[in-house]
Design a protein around this motif. Structure first.
Motif, PDB file in Angstrom:
ATOM      1  N   THR A 243       0.979  -1.385   0.382  1.00 35.94           N
ATOM      2  CA  THR A 243      -0.033  -0.231  -0.036  1.00 35.94           C
ATOM      3  C   THR A 243       0.824   1.197  -0.112  1.00 35.94           C
ATOM      4  OG1 THR A 243      -1.726  -1.100   1.118  1.00 35.94           O
ATOM      5  CG2 THR A 243      -1.787   1.140   1.065  1.00 35.94           C
ATOM      6  N   ASP A 244       0.474   2.336  -0.679  1.00 39.50           N
ATOM      7  CA  ASP A 244       1.106   3.421  -0.468  1.00 39.50           C
ATOM      8  C   ASP A 244       0.118   4.582  -0.933  1.00 39.50           C
ATOM      9  OD1 ASP A 244       2.668   5.537  -1.125  1.00 39.50           O
ATOM     10  OD2 ASP A 244       3.227   4.910  -3.226  1.00 39.50           O
ATOM     11  N   LYS A 245      -0.554   5.564  -0.266  1.00 44.69           N
ATOM     12  CA  LYS A 245      -1.756   5.886  -0.153  1.00 44.69           C
ATOM     13  C   LYS A 245      -1.025   6.979  -1.261  1.00 44.69           C
ATOM     14  CE  LYS A 245      -3.921   4.508   3.236  1.00 44.69           C
ATOM     15  NZ  LYS A 245      -5.004   3.928   3.171  1.00 44.69           N
ATOM     16  N   LYS A 246      -0.348   7.552  -1.555  1.00 43.78           N
ATOM     17  CA  LYS A 246       0.435   8.875  -2.240  1.00 43.78           C
ATOM     18  C   LYS A 246       0.040   8.269  -3.548  1.00 43.78           C
ATOM     19  CE  LYS A 246       4.506   8.200  -1.246  1.00 43.78           C
ATOM     20  NZ  LYS A 246       6.203   8.930  -0.720  1.00 43.78           N
ATOM     21  N   SER A 247      -0.192   7.442  -4.255  1.00 43.67           N
ATOM     22  CA  SER A 247       0.000   6.632  -5.409  1.00 43.67           C
ATOM     23  C   SER A 247      -1.899   6.596  -5.936  1.00 43.67           C
ATOM     24  CB  SER A 247       0.746   5.492  -6.037  1.00 43.67           C
ATOM     25  OG  SER A 247       0.612   4.602  -5.397  1.00 43.67           O
ATOM     26  N   HIS A 248      -2.257   6.506  -5.010  1.00 48.24           N
ATOM     27  CA  HIS A 248      -3.899   6.204  -4.937  1.00 48.24           C
ATOM     28  C   HIS A 248      -4.593   7.740  -5.357  1.00 48.24           C
ATOM     29  CE1 HIS A 248      -4.608   3.361  -1.617  1.00 48.24           C
ATOM     30  NE2 HIS A 248      -3.519   2.980  -2.788  1.00 48.24           N
TER      31      HIS A 248
ATOM     32  N   LYS B 100       9.086   2.500 -15.424  1.00 48.14           N
ATOM     33  CA  LYS B 100       9.614   2.983 -14.376  1.00 48.14           C
ATOM     34  C   LYS B 100       8.509   2.824 -13.342  1.00 48.14           C
ATOM     35  CE  LYS B 100      12.872   5.494 -11.669  1.00 48.14           C
ATOM     36  NZ  LYS B 100      13.783   7.009 -11.799  1.00 48.14           N
ATOM     37  N   ARG B 101       8.901   1.917 -11.436  1.00 46.51           N
ATOM     38  CA  ARG B 101       8.038   2.026 -10.566  1.00 46.51           C
ATOM     39  C   ARG B 101       7.563   3.460 -10.595  1.00 46.51           C
ATOM     40  NH1 ARG B 101       8.227  -3.826  -7.949  1.00 46.51           N
ATOM     41  NH2 ARG B 101       7.269  -1.874  -5.961  1.00 46.51           N
ATOM     42  N   ILE B 102       6.386   3.414  -9.746  1.00 42.27           N
ATOM     43  CA  ILE B 102       6.246   5.375  -8.708  1.00 42.27           C
ATOM     44  C   ILE B 102       6.791   5.189  -7.007  1.00 42.27           C
ATOM     45  CG2 ILE B 102       4.736   6.294 -10.364  1.00 42.27           C
ATOM     46  CD1 ILE B 102       2.430   5.834  -8.707  1.00 42.27           C
ATOM     47  N   ILE B 103       6.461   3.246  -6.745  1.00 45.57           N
ATOM     48  CA  ILE B 103       6.781   3.526  -5.298  1.00 45.57           C
ATOM     49  C   ILE B 103       8.274   3.265  -5.319  1.00 45.57           C
ATOM     50  CG2 ILE B 103       3.936   2.940  -5.045  1.00 45.57           C
ATOM     51  CD1 ILE B 103       4.884   0.013  -5.146  1.00 45.57           C
ATOM     52  N   ASP B 104       8.566   2.422  -4.286  1.00 48.25           N
ATOM     53  CA  ASP B 104       9.963   1.712  -3.393  1.00 48.25           C
ATOM     54  C   ASP B 104      10.336   0.749  -3.706  1.00 48.25           C
ATOM     55  OD1 ASP B 104      11.497   4.784  -3.620  1.00 48.25           O
ATOM     56  OD2 ASP B 104      10.666   5.031  -1.473  1.00 48.25           O
ATOM     57  N   PRO B 105      10.912  -0.189  -4.399  1.00 51.53           N
ATOM     58  CA  PRO B 105      12.013   0.978  -5.472  1.00 51.53           C
ATOM     59  C   PRO B 105      11.761   1.087  -6.429  1.00 51.53           C
ATOM     60  CG  PRO B 105      11.978  -1.779  -4.941  1.00 51.53           C
ATOM     61  CD  PRO B 105      11.106  -1.500  -3.901  1.00 51.53           C
ATOM     62  N   GLN B 106      12.117   2.155  -6.764  1.00 51.48           N
ATOM     63  CA  GLN B 106      11.530   2.324  -8.028  1.00 51.48           C
ATOM     64  C   GLN B 106      12.459   2.364  -9.403  1.00 51.48           C
ATOM     65  OE1 GLN B 106      11.243   7.169  -7.674  1.00 51.48           O
ATOM     66  NE2 GLN B 106       9.411   6.312  -7.166  1.00 51.48           N
ATOM     67  N   ASP B 107      12.543   0.864  -9.549  1.00 47.88           N
ATOM     68  CA  ASP B 107      13.230  -0.341 -10.371  1.00 47.88           C
ATOM     69  C   ASP B 107      12.441   0.075 -11.635  1.00 47.88           C
ATOM     70  OD1 ASP B 107      11.403  -1.559  -9.470  1.00 47.88           O
ATOM     71  OD2 ASP B 107      13.306  -3.076  -8.772  1.00 47.88           O
ATOM     72  N   LEU B 108      12.885  -1.069 -12.291  1.00 48.70           N
ATOM     73  CA  LEU B 108      12.419  -1.019 -13.457  1.00 48.70           C
ATOM     74  C   LEU B 108      10.708  -2.401 -13.602  1.00 48.70           C
ATOM     75  CD1 LEU B 108      14.145  -0.929 -16.459  1.00 48.70           C
ATOM     76  CD2 LEU B 108      12.557   0.559 -15.887  1.00 48.70           C
ATOM     77  N   ALA B 109       9.704  -2.886 -13.413  1.00 50.49           N
ATOM     78  CA  ALA B 109       8.529  -3.298 -14.006  1.00 50.49           C
ATOM     79  C   ALA B 109       7.845  -3.720 -14.994  1.00 50.49           C
ATOM     80  CB  ALA B 109       7.361  -3.342 -12.581  1.00 50.49           C
ATOM     81  N   ILE B 110       7.216  -4.381 -15.238  1.00 45.33           N
ATOM     82  CA  ILE B 110       6.034  -5.568 -16.006  1.00 45.33           C
ATOM     83  C   ILE B 110       4.943  -5.114 -15.727  1.00 45.33           C
ATOM     84  CG2 ILE B 110       7.316  -5.353 -17.705  1.00 45.33           C
ATOM     85  CD1 ILE B 110       6.688  -8.749 -17.023  1.00 45.33           C
ATOM     86  N   ALA B 111       3.675  -4.928 -16.211  1.00 42.03           N
ATOM     87  CA  ALA B 111       2.842  -5.073 -15.566  1.00 42.03           C
ATOM     88  C   ALA B 111       1.555  -6.369 -16.435  1.00 42.03           C
ATOM     89  CB  ALA B 111       1.630  -3.412 -15.191  1.00 42.03           C
ATOM     90  N   VAL B 112       1.052  -6.966 -15.498  1.00 40.42           N
ATOM     91  CA  VAL B 112       0.182  -8.321 -16.135  1.00 40.42           C
ATOM     92  C   VAL B 112      -1.251  -7.800 -16.273  1.00 40.42           C
ATOM     93  CG1 VAL B 112       0.100 -10.476 -16.162  1.00 40.42           C
ATOM     94  CG2 VAL B 112       2.179  -9.898 -15.693  1.00 40.42           C
ATOM     95  N   CYS B 113      -2.206  -7.480 -16.927  1.00 40.79           N
ATOM     96  CA  CYS B 113      -3.136  -6.953 -16.188  1.00 40.79           C
ATOM     97  C   CYS B 113      -4.265  -7.899 -16.823  1.00 40.79           C
ATOM     98  CB  CYS B 113      -3.550  -5.398 -17.147  1.00 40.79           C
ATOM     99  SG  CYS B 113      -1.855  -4.460 -16.681  1.00 40.79           S
ATOM    100  N   ALA B 114      -5.296  -7.466 -16.180  1.00 40.79           N
ATOM    101  CA  ALA B 114      -6.648  -8.442 -16.716  1.00 40.79           C
ATOM    102  C   ALA B 114      -8.029  -7.736 -16.357  1.00 40.79           C
ATOM    103  CB  ALA B 114      -6.952  -9.704 -16.047  1.00 40.79           C
TER     104      ALA B 114
END
Length: 186
Positions: free
Chosen positions: A138-143, A169-183
């Motif tokens: 949970t990162d309420k700053k991004s909500h 690039k993710r907005i929450i820490d750690p701000q590394d690279l990610a991929i999203a698997v969405c549905a």
């Protein structure tokens, strides 16, 4: 007495002066020895170059095979995670919690998914317009932030089908690279 040739002293015979020790010539290699050494150096250089070139080509081929294998494994892993995410998005209780705006009820499903699959770094739910509603961790700053510009949103919202995003690039820490698997949750 001096062993230098003088007209008055001794008679020179060949390279020696009578009464003096023979004169030593400085060491010199015959020209054919230099040619042999130079030829050997060229042969060694050419053989070494072709050996080096063959090893470089073999290394490149091995790297290609390794990259292909890793890409195949990554794709299979993404497909597995995609199936997992799709199955969670079809849960009636999760659908009901999202439709009612029950963040605590939806959060329990995300926490359950994260607990059962620790290899998943993070989970989130956005509204149909791409605004982040809930995330784990949970990162309420991004909500409430709009992510409709992100590849994951544009991909899943195109036909409202599962989508695997490009790296971002993710907005929450750690701000590394990610991929999203969405549905989509329906």
């Amino acid at each position: 007495t001096s062993c230098r040739p003088h007209a008055k002293r001794g008679i020179m015979e060949g390279n020696a002066i009578e009464g003096c020790p023979p004169r030593k010539e400085p060491f010199s290699l015959k020209p054919w020895i230099w040619v042999t050494l130079f030829s050997a150096l060229i042969i060694i250089s050419v053989v070494g170059y072709y050996h080096w070139k063959r090893e470089i080509q073999r290394t490149i081929q091995n790297n290609r095979l390794m990259a292909h294998s890793i890409a195949r494994l990554t794709l299979e892993r993404q497909k597995t995670i995609s199936s997992l995410v799709q199955s969670y998005c079809l849960r009636p209780l999760l659908i009901r919690a999202v439709m009612k705006g029950d963040s605590e009820g939806a959060l329990q499903h995300l926490l359950n998914l994260k607990a059962n699959h620790p290899e998943i770094d993070g989970l989130f739910i956005s509204d149909p317009k791409g605004t982040l509603w809930l995330n784990v961790p949970t990162d309420k700053k991004s909500h409430g932030k709009d992510f409709s510009h992100r590849d994951w949103y544009q991909g899943v919202s195109k036909d409202w089908k599962p989508y695997i995003s490009a790296a971002y690039k993710r907005i929450i820490d750690p701000q590394d690279l990610a991929i999203a698997v969405c549905a989509p949750i329906r």
